[in-house]
Every structure is written in structure tokens, then in C-alpha cells.
Design an enzyme around this catalytic site. Structure first.
Site, mmCIF file in Angstrom:
data_model
loop_
_atom_site.group_PDB
_atom_site.id
_atom_site.type_symbol
_atom_site.label_atom_id
_atom_site.label_comp_id
_atom_site.label_asym_id
_atom_site.label_seq_id
_atom_site.Cartn_x
_atom_site.Cartn_y
_atom_site.Cartn_z
ATOM 1 N N ASN A 64 -71.154 32.192 137.375
ATOM 2 C CA ASN A 64 -72.442 31.989 138.056
ATOM 3 C C ASN A 64 -72.616 30.486 138.298
ATOM 4 O O ASN A 64 -72.825 29.723 137.355
ATOM 5 C CB ASN A 64 -73.557 32.552 137.146
ATOM 6 C CG ASN A 64 -74.943 32.348 137.721
ATOM 7 O OD1 ASN A 64 -75.127 31.581 138.671
ATOM 8 N ND2 ASN A 64 -75.917 33.006 137.139
ATOM 9 N N HIS B 46 -76.366 36.080 145.486
ATOM 10 C CA HIS B 46 -76.154 35.144 144.384
ATOM 11 C C HIS B 46 -75.249 35.815 143.350
ATOM 12 O O HIS B 46 -75.452 36.964 142.971
ATOM 13 C CB HIS B 46 -77.511 34.778 143.778
ATOM 14 C CG HIS B 46 -77.392 34.097 142.467
ATOM 15 N ND1 HIS B 46 -76.515 33.051 142.262
ATOM 16 C CD2 HIS B 46 -78.024 34.297 141.281
ATOM 17 C CE1 HIS B 46 -76.626 32.639 141.012
ATOM 18 N NE2 HIS B 46 -77.516 33.390 140.394
ATOM 19 N N CYS C 30 -81.343 29.113 140.639
ATOM 20 C CA CYS C 30 -80.286 29.808 141.401
ATOM 21 C C CYS C 30 -80.707 30.131 142.836
ATOM 22 O O CYS C 30 -79.860 30.412 143.681
ATOM 23 C CB CYS C 30 -79.875 31.087 140.691
ATOM 24 S SG CYS C 30 -79.284 30.779 139.036
HETATM 25 O O1 UT7 Z 1 -78.535 33.439 137.770
HETATM 26 C C1 UT7 Z 1 -79.591 34.028 137.090
HETATM 27 C C2 UT7 Z 1 -79.439 33.860 135.635
HETATM 28 N N1 UT7 Z 1 -78.960 34.879 134.818
HETATM 29 C C3 UT7 Z 1 -78.667 36.171 135.029
HETATM 30 O O2 UT7 Z 1 -78.711 36.711 136.078
HETATM 31 C C4 UT7 Z 1 -78.277 36.973 133.828
HETATM 32 C C5 UT7 Z 1 -78.735 38.410 133.893
HETATM 33 N N2 UT7 Z 1 -78.305 39.131 132.703
HETATM 34 C C6 UT7 Z 1 -77.029 39.442 132.446
HETATM 35 O O3 UT7 Z 1 -76.146 39.134 133.231
HETATM 36 C C7 UT7 Z 1 -76.718 40.232 131.207
HETATM 37 O O4 UT7 Z 1 -77.932 40.578 130.554
HETATM 38 C C8 UT7 Z 1 -75.804 39.462 130.184
HETATM 39 C C9 UT7 Z 1 -74.382 39.363 130.746
HETATM 40 C C10 UT7 Z 1 -76.365 38.077 129.906
HETATM 41 C C11 UT7 Z 1 -75.721 40.229 128.873
HETATM 42 O O5 UT7 Z 1 -75.237 41.541 129.131
HETATM 43 P P1 UT7 Z 1 -76.030 42.791 128.524
HETATM 44 O O6 UT7 Z 1 -75.253 43.982 128.888
HETATM 45 O O7 UT7 Z 1 -77.452 42.717 128.976
HETATM 46 O O8 UT7 Z 1 -75.893 42.520 126.966
HETATM 47 P P2 UT7 Z 1 -77.049 42.383 125.880
HETATM 48 O O9 UT7 Z 1 -77.735 41.074 126.005
HETATM 49 O O10 UT7 Z 1 -77.854 43.638 125.903
HETATM 50 O O11 UT7 Z 1 -76.182 42.350 124.551
HETATM 51 C C12 UT7 Z 1 -75.406 43.490 124.128
HETATM 52 C C13 UT7 Z 1 -74.613 43.089 122.897
HETATM 53 C C14 UT7 Z 1 -75.446 42.375 121.837
HETATM 54 O O12 UT7 Z 1 -74.979 42.784 120.578
HETATM 55 P P3 UT7 Z 1 -75.778 43.904 119.727
HETATM 56 O O13 UT7 Z 1 -77.142 43.326 119.530
HETATM 57 O O14 UT7 Z 1 -75.779 45.117 120.603
HETATM 58 O O15 UT7 Z 1 -74.974 44.029 118.496
HETATM 59 C C15 UT7 Z 1 -75.090 40.920 122.033
HETATM 60 O O16 UT7 Z 1 -75.206 40.170 120.849
HETATM 61 O O17 UT7 Z 1 -73.578 42.170 123.282
HETATM 62 C C16 UT7 Z 1 -73.643 41.022 122.429
HETATM 63 N N3 UT7 Z 1 -73.157 39.861 123.188
HETATM 64 C C17 UT7 Z 1 -71.861 39.536 123.273
HETATM 65 N N4 UT7 Z 1 -70.769 40.095 122.726
HETATM 66 C C18 UT7 Z 1 -69.588 39.525 123.006
HETATM 67 C C19 UT7 Z 1 -73.896 38.981 123.933
HETATM 68 N N5 UT7 Z 1 -73.075 38.082 124.492
HETATM 69 C C20 UT7 Z 1 -71.817 38.399 124.093
HETATM 70 C C21 UT7 Z 1 -70.555 37.847 124.333
HETATM 71 N N6 UT7 Z 1 -69.460 38.442 123.780
HETATM 72 N N7 UT7 Z 1 -70.384 36.771 125.126
#
Ligand code: UT7
Length: 333
Positions: free
Chosen positions: A290, A260, A118
């Protein structure tokens, strides 16, 4: 001898796919909702390449548009630099495929790919700036382009909802004598501790032991979102402080911050930390998701299309990505 040439962005051109995938479309593929995606990321829809489409065609189209915009003939280009971590194939380079499409008028212009995920556009800008400032090259086509649809695992809801595709090119060259526009500072960096947290894996000889192996021969993305989130919010301020110090400027001299577009929450947290007003922060993740290396030139394209970017405005650009990598730049338009 140190040269005094300043590099300018002489023109810009963008090509995004027509194919739109909304959050509701995704909710029919994986266990997710529009509400979850919007709240956690800010994304409402993204553009993806259609099956059979090639990134090289998008890159060539973006490049033609940038050259038109700059009023620079193809024959003057002496280097094509393609920034991507999702090329159509590994070898020959995407830059050479674009060279082929642009045609013989390019002559023997050099061409190669650069992978900083990225941060690719800012790594490319950093390098191109030095090549122009030293007089090594005079007209560089810097093209950022990504095809996430080719590498996303549409059974993994934590990654497939995030990314979009597209291509955006800039023509770089020395600014005219007396002009105060151009690139004032760039910085890049990396932290190899991040290698575990975003990976584009490929079943095969390099990773037979991968715990994520799917054994279908396709490349696929895996990410530890929470770890990346922590790194991103921290490095955002570090990179901006570094580049502003190099430029001898402060945040209040910045007209627009173009970060970004990884996650709306990361952008807001980063902007708050450096005390920059929300209306000066470019945010278009809602429409494109993204797009990795493409997101910063796409932000410039949008600012121009909306008529908000004026000659003389100062832009701060900042990105982070897999590696980890980061980059930042200060550019006067
Ligand atoms: O360009 C550089 C590359 N990437 C990034 O910059 C990504 C940086 N990270 C993020 O943007 C965020 O961490 C995410 C958007 C990927 C995830 O958001 P989060 O608030 O950190 O969620 P999490 O990974 O802590 O997950 C929270 C919950 C989990 O469920 P449990 O374990 O709490 O029951 C996940 O399984 O949300 C669940 N979950 C979803 N639920 C519905 C993860 N993805 C999804 C989804 N829909 N698409």
C-alpha cells in the site's frame, strides 16, 4: 463566467525505490509469515526508501520524468501540489523542497502540500482540475509521494507489513481543442468518525496522553484494520456511484478501474459490488504494498508500461484513506 476548459493528464512520471523488502524479510523482523500476508492482503513485497534518502529527491525525479513525458518545459509550470501524509518534515512544505530541487527555471510557481492520506492524489486531482478549468492555473505538477519507512513501527506486525514507498507525478493542463480526453468528473468526501481508526501519532506536546506513546520522539502509525476494512468496502461503491453519476456514465463504459491498493480483499469485494470484471481492475499491490497516495498514479504507470492503456480508454479511479477521506474520478486517456 463558467469556463469550458477540460483538464487533461499531459504526462506521467514515477520513481520507486530500488530497495525491496519481501514478506520473508519481514518474517525475520516481526512474528508473521509470507502465507499470512499474501492471504490477508495480497502483498508479496514492497519498495522502501533506504536510510538517508529523502522523499523530496524522489518527488523531483518523478516530476522531471512527468515533464519529459508531457513535453512541457519546467518554465511553464505555475503550481506544484505535493500530496503526502509522510513528508520529510512538516515545514517548509515538501512541495517547496521539490521546487528548490527543480531549480530556478520554475520561477515563482506556487507550491504547497496537501494531506488527505491515501486519497491524496484524488483530492489533488479534484482541486487541480478546478484550478485549470477556471483558468486560474495552466500547468500544474501534481505529485503523490510517501515515505512509510520513516513512520512505520517495525514492532507492530499489523501495520508494518502493509505499506510501501514511492513517488508519482502528473502534469495537468487544458486539453487541446477538439480532444475528448481529460477529466470528466471528480468527487471527494470525508467522514470525521474515522479519525480514531488510522492515526499518525507523534510523541510530544500534541499527544502526551496517547495510550500508544512510545516516548522515543519518532512518529508512528496506528490503525484499527478491521474498522478501516469495513469502511473501505462500503465507500468504494458509494464513491464510484457518485462520480459515475457526475460523469453521466455507467460501469460498463469503464475500461479500467484503478482502485487505491490497500488490500486485495478490499479491491475484490468492492469490484464485485459494482459488477466490474476482474480483468478490468488494476491490481499491483503484490509488488508495491500500500503506497497510499501513490497507488493510483502507480497503477496508471503500470497499465502504460504493460501496453494495456490505449488512447480513448476510460478510467475510473477510487481511493479511501485516513480521516476518513475518499475520492473518485473518471478520466478519458
Ligand atoms: O490505505 C488505507 C489504510 N489501511 C487499510 O486499508 C487496511 C484495511 N484493513 C486490512 O487490510 C486488514 O484489516 C489487515 C490486513 C490490516 C488485517 O487483516 P484482518 O483479516 O482484518 O486481520 P485481523 O486484524 O482481524 O487479525 C486477525 C489475526 C489476529 O490474531 P488473533 O487475535 O485472531 O489471534 C492478529 O493478531 O491475525 C493476527 N495478525 C497477524 N498474524 C500474522 C495481525 N497481523 C498479523 C501479521 N502476521 N502480520
Amino acid at each position: 463566467m463558467t469556463s469550458t476548459l477540460r483538464t487533461g493528464i499531459l504526462g506521467i512520471g514515477t520513481r520507486i525505490p530500488d530497495n525491496v523488502l519481501t514478506n520473508d524479510d519481514l518474517a525475520r523482523i516481526v512474528d508473521t509469515t509470507d502465507e499470512w500476508i499474501v492471504t490477508r492482503t495480497g502483498i508479496r513485497e514492497r519498495r522502501l526508501l533506504s536510510p538517508g534518502e529523502l522523499l523530496a529527491d524522489y518527488g523531483a525525479e518523478a516530476a522531471r520524468r512527468a515533464l519529459d513525458n508531457a513535453g512541457v518545459p519546467l518554465s511553464e509550470v505555475d503550481l506544484i501540489l505535493a500530496c503526502t501524509y509522510t513528508p520529510d518534515r512538516l515545514c517548509p512544505s515538501l512541495a517547496c523542497d521539490i521546487h528548490h530541487r527543480l531549480g530556478p527555471e520554475l520561477g515563482s510557481a506556487a507550491a504547497f502540500d496537501l494531506n488527505a492520506a491515501c486519497s491524496g492524489f484524488l483530492y489533488g486531482l479534484h482541486l487541480a482540475d478546478k484550478l485549470i478549468a477556471t483558468g486560474t492555473h495552466r500547468r500544474i505538477l501534481l505529485i503523490a509521494l510517501e515515505n512509510h519507512s520513516g513512520i512505520l513501527d517495525f514492532t507492530d506486525r499489523s501495520t508494518c507489513i502493509l505499506f510501501g514507498d514511492g513517488a508519482s507525478a502528473v502534469v495537468l493542463g487544458p486539453v487541446e481543442d477538439g480532444s475528448d480526453s481529460g477529466i470528466y468528473a471528480t468527487c471527494i468526501g470525508a467522514d470525521g468518525e474515522g479519525t480514531a481508526h488510522i492515526q499518525l501519532l507523534h510523541d510530544g506536546p500534541m499527544h502526551p496522553e496517547s495510550p500508544h506513546a512510545r516516548n522515543d520522539g519518532q512518529p508512528y502509525l496506528r490503525m484499527n484494520g478491521r474498522e478501516v476494512f469495513k469502511y473501505a468496502t462500503r465507500v468504494f461503491g458509494v464513491a464510484l456511484d457518485e462520480v459515475l453519476a457526475l460523469a453521466g456514465m455507467s460501469t460498463d463504459q469503464i475500461d479500467f478501474l484503478i482502485p487505491h491498493q490497500a488490500n486485495m480483499r478490499i479491491i475484490r469485494a468492492g469490484a464485485e459490488r459494482i459488477h466490474i470484471a476482474p480483468e478490468r481492475v488494476v491490481m499491483n499491490i503484490e509488488r508495491y504494498g500500500n503506497t497510499a497516495s501513490v497507488s493510483i498514479p502507480l497503477g496508471i504507470t503500470d497499465l502504460l508500461a504493460e501496453g494495456r492503456l490505449k488512447k480513448g480508454d476510460t478510467l475510473a479511479l477510487v481511493a479511501f484513506g485516513a480521516g476518513y477521506t475518499y475520492g473518485a474520478a473518471v478520466v478519458k486517456w
